[in-house]
Scaffold this motif. Sequence first.
Motif, mmCIF file in Angstrom:
data_model
loop_
_atom_site.group_PDB
_atom_site.id
_atom_site.type_symbol
_atom_site.label_atom_id
_atom_site.label_comp_id
_atom_site.label_asym_id
_atom_site.label_seq_id
_atom_site.Cartn_x
_atom_site.Cartn_y
_atom_site.Cartn_z
ATOM 1 N N ILE A 134 0.834 -1.205 0.000
ATOM 2 C CA ILE A 134 0.000 0.000 0.000
ATOM 3 C C ILE A 134 0.870 1.257 0.000
ATOM 4 O O ILE A 134 0.625 2.195 -0.767
ATOM 5 N N ALA A 135 1.887 1.283 0.841
ATOM 6 C CA ALA A 135 2.776 2.447 0.920
ATOM 7 C C ALA A 135 3.473 2.690 -0.417
ATOM 8 O O ALA A 135 3.587 3.842 -0.858
ATOM 9 N N ASN A 136 3.925 1.626 -1.063
ATOM 10 C CA ASN A 136 4.575 1.779 -2.370
ATOM 11 C C ASN A 136 3.636 2.401 -3.389
ATOM 12 O O ASN A 136 3.998 3.308 -4.139
ATOM 13 N N ILE A 137 2.422 1.910 -3.437
ATOM 14 C CA ILE A 137 1.454 2.403 -4.414
ATOM 15 C C ILE A 137 1.034 3.835 -4.092
ATOM 16 O O ILE A 137 0.940 4.677 -4.991
ATOM 17 N N GLU A 138 0.799 4.122 -2.814
ATOM 18 C CA GLU A 138 0.426 5.486 -2.432
ATOM 19 C C GLU A 138 1.537 6.480 -2.731
ATOM 20 O O GLU A 138 1.268 7.588 -3.185
ATOM 21 N N GLN A 139 2.777 6.078 -2.515
ATOM 22 C CA GLN A 139 3.899 6.954 -2.810
ATOM 23 C C GLN A 139 3.963 7.254 -4.301
ATOM 24 O O GLN A 139 4.168 8.398 -4.706
ATOM 25 N N GLU A 140 3.764 6.243 -5.109
ATOM 26 C CA GLU A 140 3.782 6.439 -6.571
ATOM 27 C C GLU A 140 2.649 7.365 -7.003
ATOM 28 O O GLU A 140 2.838 8.212 -7.875
ATOM 29 N N GLU A 141 1.486 7.241 -6.390
ATOM 30 C CA GLU A 141 0.342 8.085 -6.741
ATOM 31 C C GLU A 141 0.592 9.541 -6.373
ATOM 32 O O GLU A 141 0.115 10.441 -7.040
ATOM 33 N N GLU A 142 1.338 9.781 -5.298
ATOM 34 C CA GLU A 142 1.632 11.155 -4.858
ATOM 35 C C GLU A 142 2.638 11.829 -5.758
ATOM 36 O O GLU A 142 2.657 13.048 -5.840
ATOM 37 N N GLU A 143 3.480 11.051 -6.414
ATOM 38 C CA GLU A 143 4.553 11.638 -7.242
ATOM 39 C C GLU A 143 4.105 12.034 -8.597
ATOM 40 O O GLU A 143 3.204 12.152 -9.149
#
Length: 143
Positions: A134-143
């Motif tokens: 989840i953290a990996n995907i959320e980080q990618e979405e924020e960038e």
Amino acid sequence: MLDDELHFLLLRAFNHSNRRIDEAIRRIGLLPGQPKIIECLAEQDGRTAKEICAECILDKSTMTGLLNRMELRGLVRREVHETDKRSYRVFLTKSGRDYATRIAAIMHQADELAMQGMSETERKTLREGLRHVIANIEQEEEE
């Protein structure tokens, strides 16, 4: 093989779990989406609609409709925010808190079924792994 693909495994696990939870939730008279909001408020009552949207991964229009129906049923009440008069805070009513207890039992049963036969170490590893995904995907979405 699809059974080796993470996205496929996550989708299958979600669909099976969600179907089971949805059936149980409908039996107690709630609509999809409402249990997430009740769980969110049971954890921290008095959140703003924006905070609930973020926590429950709901868009604003869906949230508004759900909260309107929940308020009409007496599950939640809204109060104008003390410092921001343009927003409001949402609180569970006594009825909403009663449903929170029933929802917690349904979710616990679903989780126990899903992790049946797993050791506590395996359960912890699974939860940590999913948080990482989840953290990996959320980080990618924020960038």
